[in-house]
Every structure is written in structure tokens, then in C-alpha cells.
Design a protein around this motif. Structure first.
Motif, mmCIF file in Angstrom:
data_model
loop_
_atom_site.group_PDB
_atom_site.id
_atom_site.type_symbol
_atom_site.label_atom_id
_atom_site.label_comp_id
_atom_site.label_asym_id
_atom_site.label_seq_id
_atom_site.Cartn_x
_atom_site.Cartn_y
_atom_site.Cartn_z
ATOM 1 N N VAL A 184 0.632 -1.033 -0.031
ATOM 2 C CA VAL A 184 0.201 0.085 0.203
ATOM 3 C C VAL A 184 0.989 1.363 -0.064
ATOM 4 C CG1 VAL A 184 -1.250 0.997 1.581
ATOM 5 C CG2 VAL A 184 -1.635 -1.355 1.496
ATOM 6 N N ASP A 185 0.960 1.841 -0.865
ATOM 7 C CA ASP A 185 1.467 3.227 -1.253
ATOM 8 C C ASP A 185 0.688 4.417 -0.301
ATOM 9 O OD1 ASP A 185 3.183 2.870 -3.558
ATOM 10 O OD2 ASP A 185 1.563 2.808 -4.808
ATOM 11 N N VAL A 186 -0.397 4.730 0.023
ATOM 12 C CA VAL A 186 -0.742 5.753 1.100
ATOM 13 C C VAL A 186 -2.197 4.831 1.470
ATOM 14 C CG1 VAL A 186 -2.534 7.561 1.117
ATOM 15 C CG2 VAL A 186 0.402 7.010 -0.622
ATOM 16 N N ALA A 187 -2.100 5.167 3.513
ATOM 17 C CA ALA A 187 -3.586 5.040 3.738
ATOM 18 C C ALA A 187 -3.577 6.311 4.606
ATOM 19 C CB ALA A 187 -3.336 3.849 4.931
ATOM 20 N N ILE A 188 -5.663 6.554 3.902
ATOM 21 C CA ILE A 188 -5.849 7.370 5.677
ATOM 22 C C ILE A 188 -6.596 7.189 6.420
ATOM 23 C CG2 ILE A 188 -7.724 9.465 4.672
ATOM 24 C CD1 ILE A 188 -7.020 9.236 2.101
ATOM 25 N N ARG A 189 -5.913 7.511 7.311
ATOM 26 C CA ARG A 189 -6.810 6.855 8.880
ATOM 27 C C ARG A 189 -7.340 7.075 9.570
ATOM 28 N NH1 ARG A 189 -1.241 2.306 9.937
ATOM 29 N NH2 ARG A 189 -2.072 0.651 8.461
ATOM 30 N N HIS A 190 -8.287 6.496 10.410
ATOM 31 C CA HIS A 190 -9.586 7.090 11.075
ATOM 32 C C HIS A 190 -8.237 6.510 12.221
ATOM 33 C CE1 HIS A 190 -11.956 7.552 8.240
ATOM 34 N NE2 HIS A 190 -12.510 8.549 8.103
ATOM 35 N N GLY A 191 -8.233 6.977 13.732
ATOM 36 C CA GLY A 191 -7.010 6.839 14.520
ATOM 37 C C GLY A 191 -6.515 7.850 15.304
ATOM 38 N N SER A 192 -6.484 7.362 16.285
ATOM 39 C CA SER A 192 -5.071 7.895 16.819
ATOM 40 C C SER A 192 -3.868 8.844 16.281
ATOM 41 C CB SER A 192 -4.217 7.101 18.259
ATOM 42 O OG SER A 192 -3.471 7.067 18.088
ATOM 43 N N GLY A 193 -3.415 8.547 15.689
ATOM 44 C CA GLY A 193 -2.207 9.325 14.041
ATOM 45 C C GLY A 193 -1.092 8.607 14.722
ATOM 46 N N HIS A 194 -0.581 7.218 16.355
ATOM 47 C CA HIS A 194 -0.135 6.596 17.026
ATOM 48 C C HIS A 194 0.491 5.749 16.443
ATOM 49 C CE1 HIS A 194 2.859 5.607 19.220
ATOM 50 N NE2 HIS A 194 2.723 4.170 19.725
ATOM 51 N N TYR A 195 1.608 5.485 14.818
ATOM 52 C CA TYR A 195 1.556 4.273 14.159
ATOM 53 C C TYR A 195 3.620 4.184 13.923
ATOM 54 C CZ TYR A 195 -3.152 5.568 12.610
ATOM 55 O OH TYR A 195 -4.171 5.867 12.692
ATOM 56 N N PRO A 196 3.743 3.744 14.804
ATOM 57 C CA PRO A 196 5.294 3.361 14.490
ATOM 58 C C PRO A 196 5.894 3.240 13.662
ATOM 59 C CG PRO A 196 4.415 2.854 16.891
ATOM 60 C CD PRO A 196 3.307 2.841 15.987
ATOM 61 N N GLY A 197 6.913 3.941 13.462
ATOM 62 C CA GLY A 197 7.583 3.551 12.167
ATOM 63 C C GLY A 197 7.137 4.412 10.461
ATOM 64 N N LEU A 198 6.107 4.594 10.468
ATOM 65 C CA LEU A 198 5.670 5.612 9.222
ATOM 66 C C LEU A 198 5.446 6.350 9.150
ATOM 67 C CD1 LEU A 198 2.282 3.138 9.388
ATOM 68 C CD2 LEU A 198 4.265 2.599 8.497
ATOM 69 N N HIS A 199 5.307 7.362 8.285
ATOM 70 C CA HIS A 199 4.873 8.674 7.963
ATOM 71 C C HIS A 199 4.005 9.057 7.936
ATOM 72 C CE1 HIS A 199 5.603 13.016 6.255
ATOM 73 N NE2 HIS A 199 4.662 12.506 6.057
#
Length: 318
Positions: A142-157
Motif C-alpha cells: 500500500v502506498d498511502v493510507a487515510i486512517r481514522h485513529g490516534s495517529g500513533h503509527y510507529p515507523g510510519l510517516h
């Protein structure tokens, strides 16, 4: 050790996962194999190397000193293999942009707007993957994800796109057009519920109805798209996310009830792996998304003011 004598790749992957997670069970779940398969592969690896790699303590495992050194080197080697594979695979898919997001956001927000991106960049082939499951961007390409969440995604931009909020809404034809005049009247109406989104509790508290128990009656929908469709069809009053409901408000399919908004416990984020951030197709989509989000927020403010004005007019009417 010669290359031809190396342990099998599946064995090295099982060892790396078990070392990283400190759990055979966790490694088995990640690799979609059984606990017994991981345990057997680790024992075979230890036998081949002639050294213990783990200390077993009941259901928990920890690396021995030799296991720690080996795990660091194996993890680095596997990452090099992954990067090399990505580099080669990228040459064959440099025109394809893979986007992951929720089905409701894809259907109600992204799809009505994505045409402008496709028209501006006809050389990019879009692949939209809509799912309620949290995908592994690296593993699933996956190139891009638009996520609904807390924003805590370790290791990702990660970049925050906007906050989310909820409000109560229904069809203008609900109850033959006789809509609730007060929040207390609203809770006496048929209420629609989402199995994934916020409950009515926070909205009731904002409305000053602290003594009212959390409503349990009414239809329940797993996907927010179905929740919106049920509200538009006049089946009841729904607590809806603004990002996917504002178009229906603007076009008159839904009416926002009262000037009561509840901040969501999550926000929207642009997410990608650091290695893919610099790809031209990702940069083009990111620029388009940020610009489109800014336009949406301006539209959202206009609709909020219009809805507040309409609500004032209804309250002032004899």
C-alpha cells in the motif's frame, strides 16, 4: 557458512518474528501458521546452529545472548531483502497508486472528489482498497493510507489531515417532516446506532441530558455508509461523522438537528512508509489531498453557518 547451507527462509522469518515479539504465539499469528510450526522451526534452527537461541519460561520466550546477536543480524538481512524486492517491484508498478481507507470514507468522501486527481494525472493508475481492517502498508504493497485513529503509527510517516466530529441528523421527511424541536424530543424518536462509531452518551451530555441513560433500542449498523442510508431513508435519527455526512446536509438529504457537535476520539491522518513518501505518485496524491481537504474544511464551515442559521430560523418560526 555457504549460501547453499543457509537455513530455510521460512525458518529465519519465524525466528525473527519470535525474537521481535518475544512470543511464539505472536509470531505464529503474524505469519499465519500454527504455534507448533514456529516452535518446530526454531528447534530445527537451534539444532542446525548448535546453540540455544531462546530461554523458554512457560508461555513466554526471551532470546539468549547468542539469540539476541543473531536476531539483530537476521532482522537487518531480512530488511535488506525486503528493500531490494521493493526496489525491483517498484519498477513494475511505478504508475500504480495504491490507497487504503475505510469503506465509508471511500464511498462518501473520497470517490466523489477523486475524479479531479485522475483527470489531472491520467498517467497514474489508481487502486483503491476499502477495508475496516488495519493493513500492513509494507507487506501489502500500500502506498498511502487515510486512517481514522490516534495517529500513533510507529515507523510510519504520519500527517494529521483534520479532526472529526459528530452531530445528530435525520431526513427532512422524517416523521412526516415534524422534526424534534428539542434534544429531549430527539431522544424520544427512533435512534440509529453505529457498531463502530461513537455512542450517543457524549452527545446527550453535550445536550445537557446527563440524567438520560444511554439509549439501547433502535437499529444498529456496522458500516457508517449504511447508517447514513438508513437516516436518509427516514428510519430514524443518526449520530453521523461530519466528513461523510456534510454532502448529504448540503444537498438536502439530511438535516442537522441542533447546534450540538461532539469531538470524535480519533482524527484523520495521511499515512505512508518513509520509503514511499518520496515517490512522485505519492507526492502528487499528498498535494492533491491536502488541497482538497482544505477546500472541504472551508465548505464545512460554510455549511455549519448555514445550518446554524436555518436552525435559528426554525426556532424563531411561530
Amino acid at each position: 557458512m555457504k549460501i547453499r547451507d543457509l537455513p530455510p527462509m521460512a525458518t529465519l522469518r519465524a525466528f525473527e518474528a519470535a525474537s521481535r515479539l518475544q512470543s511464539f504465539t505472536g509470531a505464529a499469528e503474524e505469519l499465519f501458521v500454527t504455534h507448533g510450526a514456529v516452535s518446530q522451526q526454531v528447534r530445527a534452527l537451534e539444532a542446525q546452529l548448535g546453540v540455544s537461541l531462546f530461554v523458554r519460561k512457560g508461555k513466554r520466550v526471551t532470546n539468549t545472548e547468542a539469540g539476541q546477536r543473531y536476531a539483530r543480524k537476521i532482522a537487518a538481512a531480512l530488511q535488506q531483502l525486503a528493500d531490494a524486492s521493493d526496489e525491483v517491484a517498484e519498477q513494475g508498478r511505478e504508475r500504480r497508486l495504491v490507497i487504503s481507507t475505510l469503506p465509508s470514507f471511500a464511498a462518501r468522501w473520497l470517490m466523489p472528489r477523486i475524479g479531479s486527481f485522475i483527470e489531472a494525472h491520467p498517467d497514474i493508475d489508481l487502486e483503491l482498497r476499502a477495508s475496516t481492517e488495519l493493513v500492513d502498508l509494507q507487506r501489502e504493497g500500500v502506498d498511502v493510507a487515510i486512517r481514522h485513529g490516534s495517529g500513533h503509527y510507529p515507523g510510519l510517516h504520519v500527517e494529521k489531515l483534520m479532526d472529526e466530529y459528530y452531530f445528530a441528523a435525520c431526513s427532512p421527511n422524517f416523521n412526516d417532516g415534524i422534526l424534534p424541536a428539542t434534544p429531549r424530543e430527539l431522544i424520544e424518536s427512533p435512534l440509529l446506532h453505529s457498531s463502530r462509531d461513537e455512542s450517543w452518551r457524549a452527545w446527550l451530555d453535550r445536550a445537557g441530558l446527563h440524567e438520560v441513560a444511554e439509549p439501547t433500542r433502535g437499529s444498529r449498523y456496522f458500516d457508517s455508509t449504511y447508517l447514513l442510508d438508513a437516516a436518509i431513508a427516514g428510519h430514524g435519527v443518526a449520530l453521523v461523522r461530519h466528513t461523510i455526512a456534510l454532502a448529504d446536509i448540503a444537498e438536502g438529504r439530511l438535516v442537522k438537528l441542533f447546534d450540538i457537535e461532539v469531538p470524535a476520539s480519533f482524527a484523520l491522518f495521511f499515512v505512508c512508509t518513509p520509503s514511499r513518501l518520496a515517490l512522485p505518485r505519492v507526492q502528487l496524491f499528498r498535494a492533491w489531498l491536502l488541497e482538497t481537504m482544505a477546500a472541504f474544511q472551508a465548505e464545512q464551515q460554510r455549511i455549519r453557518l448555514s445550518a446554524a442559521q436555518a436552525g435559528g430560523d426554525r426556532r424563531a418560526a411561530p
